[in-house]
Write a protein that holds these residues in place. Structure first.
Motif, PDB file in Angstrom:
ATOM      1  N   ALA A  63     130.016  12.455  24.209  1.00 35.12           N
ATOM      2  CA  ALA A  63     131.150  13.061  23.492  1.00 35.12           C
ATOM      3  C   ALA A  63     131.636  12.231  22.317  1.00 35.12           C
ATOM      4  CB  ALA A  63     132.305  13.301  24.470  1.00 35.12           C
ATOM      5  N   ASN A  64     131.196  10.948  22.240  1.00 29.78           N
ATOM      6  CA  ASN A  64     131.690  10.084  21.150  1.00 29.78           C
ATOM      7  C   ASN A  64     130.868  10.218  19.875  1.00 29.78           C
ATOM      8  OD1 ASN A  64     129.466   8.891  22.449  1.00 29.78           O
ATOM      9  ND2 ASN A  64     129.992   6.890  21.664  1.00 29.78           N
ATOM     10  N   VAL A  65     129.773  10.973  19.941  1.00 26.21           N
ATOM     11  CA  VAL A  65     128.901  11.095  18.765  1.00 26.21           C
ATOM     12  C   VAL A  65     128.894  12.558  18.317  1.00 26.21           C
ATOM     13  CG1 VAL A  65     126.548  10.800  17.889  1.00 26.21           C
ATOM     14  CG2 VAL A  65     127.470   9.158  19.544  1.00 26.21           C
ATOM     15  N   PRO A  66     129.386  12.833  17.106  1.00 23.00           N
ATOM     16  CA  PRO A  66     129.444  14.231  16.667  1.00 23.00           C
ATOM     17  C   PRO A  66     128.070  14.892  16.706  1.00 23.00           C
ATOM     18  CG  PRO A  66     130.577  12.787  15.104  1.00 23.00           C
ATOM     19  CD  PRO A  66     129.893  11.899  16.094  1.00 23.00           C
ATOM     20  N   GLY A  67     128.024  16.087  17.261  1.00 26.07           N
ATOM     21  CA  GLY A  67     126.775  16.851  17.283  1.00 26.07           C
ATOM     22  C   GLY A  67     125.867  16.537  18.455  1.00 26.07           C
ATOM     23  N   LYS A  68     126.195  15.512  19.230  1.00 22.23           N
ATOM     24  CA  LYS A  68     125.315  15.142  20.352  1.00 22.23           C
ATOM     25  C   LYS A  68     125.481  16.161  21.482  1.00 22.23           C
ATOM     26  CE  LYS A  68     123.978  11.066  23.011  1.00 22.23           C
ATOM     27  NZ  LYS A  68     123.973   9.631  23.124  1.00 22.23           N
ATOM     28  N   PRO A  69     124.380  16.618  22.090  1.00 22.40           N
ATOM     29  CA  PRO A  69     124.531  17.595  23.176  1.00 22.40           C
ATOM     30  C   PRO A  69     125.386  17.037  24.305  1.00 22.40           C
ATOM     31  CG  PRO A  69     122.215  17.204  22.673  1.00 22.40           C
ATOM     32  CD  PRO A  69     122.998  16.234  21.863  1.00 22.40           C
ATOM     33  N   ARG A  70     126.208  17.891  24.876  1.00 21.38           N
ATOM     34  CA  ARG A  70     127.140  17.445  25.907  1.00 21.38           C
ATOM     35  C   ARG A  70     126.481  17.582  27.274  1.00 21.38           C
ATOM     36  NH1 ARG A  70     132.971  16.929  25.510  1.00 21.38           N
ATOM     37  NH2 ARG A  70     133.560  16.932  27.681  1.00 21.38           N
ATOM     38  N   VAL A  71     125.835  16.525  27.688  1.00 15.54           N
ATOM     39  CA  VAL A  71     125.122  16.531  28.966  1.00 15.54           C
ATOM     40  C   VAL A  71     125.462  15.227  29.670  1.00 15.54           C
ATOM     41  CG1 VAL A  71     122.824  16.420  30.014  1.00 15.54           C
ATOM     42  CG2 VAL A  71     123.203  17.877  28.026  1.00 15.54           C
ATOM     43  N   PHE A  72     125.818  15.304  30.948  1.00 15.97           N
ATOM     44  CA  PHE A  72     126.118  14.067  31.676  1.00 15.97           C
ATOM     45  C   PHE A  72     124.788  13.362  31.962  1.00 15.97           C
ATOM     46  CE2 PHE A  72     127.203  11.272  35.147  1.00 15.97           C
ATOM     47  CZ  PHE A  72     128.370  10.717  34.658  1.00 15.97           C
ATOM     48  N   MET A  73     124.601  12.165  31.426  1.00 21.47           N
ATOM     49  CA  MET A  73     123.267  11.570  31.384  1.00 21.47           C
ATOM     50  C   MET A  73     122.870  10.712  32.585  1.00 21.47           C
ATOM     51  SD  MET A  73     122.869  10.876  27.292  1.00 21.47           S
ATOM     52  CE  MET A  73     124.505  10.235  26.982  1.00 21.47           C
ATOM     53  N   PRO A  74     123.748   9.856  33.103  1.00 19.21           N
ATOM     54  CA  PRO A  74     123.264   9.018  34.220  1.00 19.21           C
ATOM     55  C   PRO A  74     123.265   9.728  35.577  1.00 19.21           C
ATOM     56  CG  PRO A  74     125.425   8.241  33.442  1.00 19.21           C
ATOM     57  CD  PRO A  74     125.089   9.450  32.631  1.00 19.21           C
ATOM     58  N   TYR A  75     122.449   9.221  36.498  1.00 11.76           N
ATOM     59  CA  TYR A  75     122.432   9.721  37.875  1.00 11.76           C
ATOM     60  C   TYR A  75     123.452   8.915  38.673  1.00 11.76           C
ATOM     61  CZ  TYR A  75     120.777  10.905  42.543  1.00 11.76           C
ATOM     62  OH  TYR A  75     120.708  11.352  43.834  1.00 11.76           O
ATOM     63  N   ILE A  76     124.294   9.597  39.410  1.00 10.59           N
ATOM     64  CA  ILE A  76     125.380   8.903  40.122  1.00 10.59           C
ATOM     65  C   ILE A  76     124.916   8.504  41.524  1.00 10.59           C
ATOM     66  CG2 ILE A  76     127.732   9.135  41.014  1.00 10.59           C
ATOM     67  CD1 ILE A  76     128.120  11.302  38.769  1.00 10.59           C
TER      68      ILE A  76
END
Ligand SMILES: Cc1cc2nc3c(=O)[nH]c(=O)nc-3n(C[C@H](O)[C@H](O)[C@H](O)COP(=O)(O)OP(=O)(O)OC[C@H]3O[C@@H](n4cnc5c(N)ncnc54)[C@H](O)[C@@H]3O)c2cc1C
Length: 532
Positions: A495-508
């Motif tokens: 969310a901090n980078v304009p235009g970056k796809p909004r996907v939760f990246m790490p595995y919890i």
């Protein structure tokens, strides 16, 4: 320049690259390391800003592959500072004779896969061409510095610094008017120290972040002696923790919702006193229930109000949302710093920074003049350093195309369509949500084993199967949805980078991830396909 042939090229000489190079060489592979920096250490080479230190305790945040190294190395503080961690990385590189295998001050710019040869052609900004069978990216999750594209920045005549690209010999702010943009972890660590040097420090805050006191101190020799007497057992228990550290930290499974107000306050206070991330271990439901989480958030806000004398500054510094779903910060004197007469807080949430001028910057129609501006604006996390390289797999498809809607990996380790390419602590692995030294060791050893499996089978290449990748991406998503993590505008989500796809990246969850790796291994590396 002529092409050089290797079994493996490892990009990056941080903790990931160093151990990977060591392991592959031990397996008899010819290895070339490539590193943009002039030395080893990665994060700890680049982030030399004042106050930079780890926030996972050093007793955990260190390699475990060598018992001799574990026993010999002595950390001086509970959370070692950057110079000490860098010295550790340099010691490891020398001790295991890794330096001759690394080409420094060299950046990998392109990597294209040749499907017929089953090999990668890797090019650098120095004109090198490497022909390699395996390409291993130890390029780091927090290594692509993010500086917002402020209009007029080039007109500014003062000095500018990014916390993640800090000058080698430090910066003297004595007597200077300094502006700092950002209030994430790097800002929270550096602001208290810059404030003691600068004539005047203005902090531009878009979103207030939760911070807990680190309670850093010299290491306790008795604790170290106890851990070192059976480090293997300590490490084994650490790997069973959700984030692979702190096996001896008290964690409470009780629900905050079931506690009386007095019990709640007592427990939060107790965990607040322990220092660091342990605060979130006060109750078992803080990461899962918004209602439960609100009690912890309010407790921290009450601490901010107690600490910061000016009520309007305290209010501005008080985060409104969920605690812990953006990366929690651990500080030394952060909130106290706002009681200093030379420190000012400017809210840019509603009136963003409009532009830079020759003298400084403009927000809310007002110009602020500075000698120096510090960008504590973080990183294009997890995918940035990979996507800044022109990586092309089968059919000439680029990684940028493949990940246009967000990163897709199998186990955070491989990408379907990109054979023999490995991503260390890649998206889809616990990565930034766990002790990363433990994470890189796990990945290095797993990659070694996958390569060993391929060699035993006399295969030419290994690739993630598309269905295995799809299922894994779904598992990573499903996992995050069980928690509060996706509910904040965090860099975990891009969310901090304009235009970056909004996907939760790490595995919890490190232990479940480790169990998955082992079940895949037991099923003859199911989901990885060999090609001959
Ligand atoms: C300030 C800060 C504090 C942190 N504290 C903690 C902590 O307490 N606990 C924790 O678990 N994690 C922490 N982290 C995360 C930290 O990044 C990891 O712990 C760890 O250092 C990552 O090691 P790495 O080798 O994977 O990546 P890095 O250390 O980032 O190294 C990657 C290297 O790859 C190089 N590189 C990238 N692209 C290229 C290219 N194209 N060509 C050549 N070289 C390239 C970079 O120059 C860099 O040196 C922190 C991060 C930061 C920024």
């Amino acid at each position: 320049m002529s092409t050089q042939r290797f079994d493996a090229v490892v990009v990056g000489a941080g903790f990931a690259g160093l151990y990977m190079i060591h392991l592959l060489r031990s397996e008899g592979l010819s290895v070339q390391g490539v590193e943009r920096a002039a030395g080893v250490g990665g994060t700890w080479y680049w982030n030399r800003y004042p106050g930079c230190r780890c926030d996972v305790e050093s007793i955990d945040y260190s390699y475990q592959f060598s018992q001799a190294l574990e026993q010999d190395w002595v950390w001086t503080e509970r959370y070692a500072a950057q110079p000490e961690i860098l010295a550790y990385a340099e010691h490891v590189a020398k001790r295991f004779d890794l330096l001759p295998l690394i080409r420094f001050e060299t950046s990998v710019t392109r990597a294209h896969y040749d499907e017929r040869a089953h090999r990668w052609t890797v090019e650098t900004d120095k004109g090198d061409v490497f022909d390699t069978r395996f390409l291993i990216m130890g390029t780091g999750c927090l290594s692509a510095a993010n500086t917002p594209d402020f209009p007029g920045l080039r007109n500014f005549t003062g000095r500018t610094f990014h916390t993640g690209l800090w000058p080698q010999n430090g910066v003297d702010f004595t007597g200077r008017r300094v502006g700092i943009i950002g209030t994430g972890s790097s800002a929270i660590q550096s602001i208290p120290i810059i404030a003691t040097q600068a004539a005047d420090l203005t902090v531009f805050q878009r979103t207030a972040n939760f911070s807990v006191p680190a309670r850093n101190r010299p290491v306790d020799p008795a604790t170290v002696a106890r851990v070192k007497a059976n480090y293997a057992d300590y490490r084994r228990r650490a790997r069973q923790q959700p984030a692979a550290f702190g096996p001896d930290n008290p964690r409470n499974a009780d629900s905050v919702l079931a506690a009386t107000p007095e019990e709640r306050t007592r427990r939060f206070e107790e965990y607040w006193q322990l220092g660091g991330f342990m605060f979130l271990g006060a109750f078992g439901d803080l990461a899962f229930s918004e209602e439960a989480n609100a009690y912890a958030a309010e407790f921290v806000r009450s601490k901010i109000r107690e600490t910061v004398k000016d009520p309007s500054t305290a209010e501005l510094l008080s985060p409104k949302g969920i605690i812990g779903c953006k990366r929690l910060c651990a500080d030394t004197g952060y909130y106290e710093t706002f009681n200093r007469a030379n420190v000012h807080l400017v809210d840019v949430s509603r009136q963003p920074i409009e532009r830079f001028t020759a003298k400084g910057l403009v927000t809310g129609g007002q110009e602020y003049a500075f000698d120096d501006v510090v960008f504590a604006t973080g990183f294009d996390a997890m995918t940035g350093s990979l996507l800044r390289i022109d990586i092309r797999g089968k059919g000439g498809v680029s990684l940028n195309e493949k990940w246009a809607a967000g990163p897709l990996t199998y186990l955070g380790l491989m990408v379907a369509g990109f054979p023999n390419l490995f991503t260390m602590t890649g998206p889809g692995s616990p990565s930034v949500l766990a002790n990363m030294v433990t994470g890189v060791e796990q990945h290095a050893e797993y990659i070694r084993d996958v390569i060993g499996w391929l060699r035993d089978a006399d295969a030419a290449a290994v690739e993630a199967e598309p269905h295995a990748e799809d299922e894994w991406v779904q598992a990573v998503n499903a996992r995050s949805q069980m928690t509060l993590f996706p509910r904040c505008n965090s860099w975990y989500l891009g969310a901090n980078v304009p235009g970056k796809p909004r996907v939760f990246m790490p595995y919890i969850g490190f232990p479940d991830y480790s169990a998955k790796l082992e079940s895949v291994r037991a099923a003859n590396f199911a989901g990885f396909a060999l090609q001959r």
